[in-house]
Design an enzyme around this catalytic site. Structure first.
Site, PDB file in Angstrom:
ATOM      1  N   LYS A  53       0.896  -1.192  -0.126  1.00  0.00           N
ATOM      2  CA  LYS A  53       0.046   0.126  -0.064  1.00  0.00           C
ATOM      3  C   LYS A  53       0.870   1.321   0.101  1.00  0.00           C
ATOM      4  O   LYS A  53       0.583   2.125  -0.700  1.00  0.00           O
ATOM      5  CB  LYS A  53      -0.994  -0.037   1.187  1.00  0.00           C
ATOM      6  CG  LYS A  53      -2.177   0.904   1.250  1.00  0.00           C
ATOM      7  CD  LYS A  53      -3.037   0.677   2.430  1.00  0.00           C
ATOM      8  CE  LYS A  53      -2.572   0.319   3.814  1.00  0.00           C
ATOM      9  NZ  LYS A  53      -2.767   1.745   4.405  1.00  0.00           N
ATOM     10  N   SER A  54       1.871   1.136   0.650  1.00  0.00           N
ATOM     11  CA  SER A  54       2.780   2.353   0.872  1.00  0.00           C
ATOM     12  C   SER A  54       3.306   2.798  -0.262  1.00  0.00           C
ATOM     13  O   SER A  54       3.642   3.957  -0.789  1.00  0.00           O
ATOM     14  CB  SER A  54       4.091   2.104   1.965  1.00  0.00           C
ATOM     15  OG  SER A  54       3.435   2.001   3.327  1.00  0.00           O
TER      16      SER A  54
ATOM     17  N   ASP B  72       3.666  -0.294  12.512  1.00  0.00           N
ATOM     18  CA  ASP B  72       2.815  -1.113  12.157  1.00  0.00           C
ATOM     19  C   ASP B  72       2.753  -2.480  12.451  1.00  0.00           C
ATOM     20  O   ASP B  72       1.763  -3.412  12.306  1.00  0.00           O
ATOM     21  CB  ASP B  72       2.549  -0.932  10.592  1.00  0.00           C
ATOM     22  CG  ASP B  72       1.907   0.561  10.020  1.00  0.00           C
ATOM     23  OD1 ASP B  72       1.568   1.057  10.744  1.00  0.00           O
ATOM     24  OD2 ASP B  72       2.133   0.597   8.763  1.00  0.00           O
TER      25      ASP B  72
ATOM     26  N   LYS C 157      -3.128   5.996  15.532  1.00  0.00           N
ATOM     27  CA  LYS C 157      -3.473   5.289  14.500  1.00  0.00           C
ATOM     28  C   LYS C 157      -5.019   5.393  14.204  1.00  0.00           C
ATOM     29  O   LYS C 157      -5.687   5.888  14.807  1.00  0.00           O
ATOM     30  CB  LYS C 157      -2.650   3.923  14.378  1.00  0.00           C
ATOM     31  CG  LYS C 157      -1.150   3.894  14.456  1.00  0.00           C
ATOM     32  CD  LYS C 157      -0.495   4.435  12.949  1.00  0.00           C
ATOM     33  CE  LYS C 157       1.054   4.424  13.093  1.00  0.00           C
ATOM     34  NZ  LYS C 157       1.448   4.615  11.574  1.00  0.00           N
TER      35      LYS C 157
END
Length: 426
Positions: A21-22, A304, A331
Site C-alpha cells: 500500500k505504501s 505497524d 493510528k
C-alpha cells in the site's frame, strides 16, 4: 457489522502477498504529477488506495482502473476539479495531498471518516501560519479548508509525529519555482517510509538529497516524467502470515522483493530473534513451525508491526517488551490500548505502559469474543494467534480488513483456516 468465528486450526500452504500500500500510494501520486500516461500493475484496490485514486481525480487527474492495474494520465498542472477532497479513513491520502493542494492557490476542503478526523495535522498548521496560508478547521480536526499558495524556502518539521508530513512536502516542493530545504527538528521515525518516497521520486525523474535524515534539499522547477511500474509485495502484510506459519504448519509467502526498502522487512529479523525458522529465497519467504521466545523489540521504525508482534509474544515463552511505541496511540485506533484489551480478553497477559507493552507469554489462549476496534491491523493480528486458542475466536467488526487487505479472509481460508462469517445490521 461483520463477525468472523475462527475455529482454531494450524495453517499451511502458499499465499501471494498483496502489493504494498505504501509503495502504491507513492506511485499513484508521482504518476499523477507527470505530463504523460503511466501504467501501474499489481494493484490491490483496498479502501485506502481507492481513497487516493478518488482524491487525485478531484485534482484533475484521469485514472482508469483495469484488472489489478491502473492507467494514469498525469496532469503536471493540477487544478481543483472538485472543491471537496474526501479521504475516507486514509491518513496517507490526507497527509500526502494537503501540500500538493496548497500549491494550487485555490480554496479546497479535505474531509474524512472515523479516527482520521482526529489524527494530528499540526505540522501543516504551523507551516500555514508561517506562510500566511488561510486555513480553517474544527478545533484542529477535519474538515480542513485551505486557500493560499505554498512557497519554496526553508521548512522546520518534527520527525517524531509521522513521516507522512515529510513525504507530503517532498511531493510538492519540487514543483515550486525556488529551491527548498526541510530541516527535521527531532529524531525522524519511520525513516524507511521516507526512503520509499525518495526512491519513487527518483524513478519519476525527481531528485531529493536527504542522506542525513536531518535535512532534505529539494531543487525547484523539477518535472515528473511518466513511468510504468509494478507494485512489490507488502511486508507489513506478510508479517501476519509469517506468524501464522510459525504457529501453524509452515507457510510460503510469495510475491516479495527481499531487497525491498520497506522498513517492515525487519519483521524477518525480529522473528528470527524470537526463534522463528525463516528462509528468504528469490521473491518468497518460507517459514516453518517454530517455538518462540520473548525479546525486547524497538518499534520506532516499524510501528505497524506492533499488533501482530504483540499477538505472537502473547504465546511465546518468557517475556517480551515492545518499546518506543507511543505513536501507536494515534493510528486507526489507539493500538496499544486496543491490542492489550483484546488479547487480555482471551487469556493473554499484556501490560500497557505509556509508550510500551510488556507481555508475559502463555502456552495457549482461551478464545472467545473480541472486537477489531474498526482497525484492520488489530483484526488480522487477532486472527494470526487464533490457532493457539482452545476455543473458537469470534472477531466483531471483521470487515475492517478491507482498508488494506480486502482478500485477507479468503487467503486465510485458502491456507486451511476454518471460519464462519455473518453480518448484523447494515
Amino acid at each position: 457489522m461483520k463477525y468472523v468465528s475462527i475455529n482454531p486450526t494450524k495453517l499451511e500452504g502458499q499465499v501471494k502477498i498483496p502489493p504494498s500500500k505504501s509503495v502504491c500510494h507513492r506511485a499513484l501520486i508521482c504518476a499523477s504529477l507527470s505530463s504523460g500516461v503511466s501504467n501501474i500493475t499489481n494493484v490491490d484496490f483496498s479502501e485506502d488506495i481507492e481513497a487516493t485514486c478518488e482524491a487525485l481525480k478531484s485534482l484533475g487527474v484521469i485514472i482508469e482502473k483495469g484488472n489489478n492495474s491502473l492507467s494514469i494520465k498525469g496532469n503536471s498542472n493540477l487544478y481543483v476539479k472538485k472543491p471537496n477532497v474526501h479521504c475516507f479513513q486514509s491518513g496517507s491520502t490526507l497527509r500526502f495531498l494537503i501540500p500538493l493542494a496548497a500549491t494550487l492557490g485555490e480554496e479546497i476542503t479535505f474531509t474524512g471518516e472515523g479516527k482520521l478526523v482526529e489524527r494530528p495535522l499540526n505540522v501543516y498548521y504551523d507551516i500555514f501560519k508561517s506562510q500566511k496560508i488561510y486555513y480553517k478547521t474544527e478545533s484542529g480536526k477535519l474538515p480542513l479548508t485551505i486557500n493560499g499558495k505554498l512557497k519554496s524556502g526553508d521548512y522546520r518539521v518534527r520527525g517524531d509525529v509521522s513521516s507522512q508530513f515529510v513525504t507530503g512536502l517532498l511531493f510538492a516542493l519540487p514543483l515550486l519555482s525556488g529551491d527548498s530545504k526541510i530541516e527535521i527538528t527531532t529524531e525522524l521515525e519511520s525513516k524507511s517510509y521516507v526512503d520509499i518516497t525518495i526512491d519513487m521520486l527518483g524513478k519519476f525523474g525527481v531528485c531529493v538529497d536527504g542522506s542525513s535524515y536531518r535535512e532534505f534539499i529539494i531543487k525547484g522547477n523539477q518535472t515528473y516524467k511518466e513511468v510504468d511500474c509494478n507494485i512489490e509485495g507488502d511486508f507489513s502484510q506478510v508479517a501476519f502470515w509469517l506468524v501464522m506459519g510459525a504457529l501453524g504448519k509452515g507457510i510460503t509467502c510469495m510475491g516479495l522483493d527481499t531487497d525491498s526498502l520497506q522498513g517492515d522487512r525487519i519483521i524477518v529479523h525480529i522473528l528470527k530473534d524470537m526463534g522463528v525458522e525463516i528462509e528468504e529465497k528469490e521473491n518468497c519467504i518460507e517459514v516453518n513451525p517454530s517455538k518462540t521466545t520473548g525479546v525486547v523489540i524497538d518499534v520506532s521504525q516499524c510501528p505497524d508491526l506492533v499488533p501482530v508482534l504483540a499477538a505472537l509474544a502473547s504465546v511465546s515463552h518468557g517475556t517480551t517488551e515492545i518499546i518506543n511505541a507511543a505513536r501507536l496511540r494515534i493510528k486507526e485506533s489507539d493500538r496499544l490500548k486496543a491490542i492489550t484489551s483484546e488479547l487480555n480478553k482471551i487469556g493473554a497477559e499484556v501490560i500497557e505502559k505509556e509508550d510500551s507493552l510488556i507481555i508475559h507469554g502463555k502456552e495457549n489462549l482461551k478464545g472467545g469474543n473480541v472486537t477489531s476496534w474498526k482497525d484492520h491491523r488489530i483484526a488480522m493480528a487477532l486472527a494470526a494467534v487464533s490457532s493457539k486458542c482452545t476455543e473458537p475466536l469470534v472477531i466483531e467488526g471483521a470487515e475492517c480488513v478491507k482498508k488494506s487487505y480486502p482478500g485477507f479472509w479468503e487467503d486465510f481460508r485458502s491456507l486451511g483456516g476454518e471460519i464462519d462469517e455473518w453480518s448484523v445490521g447494515k
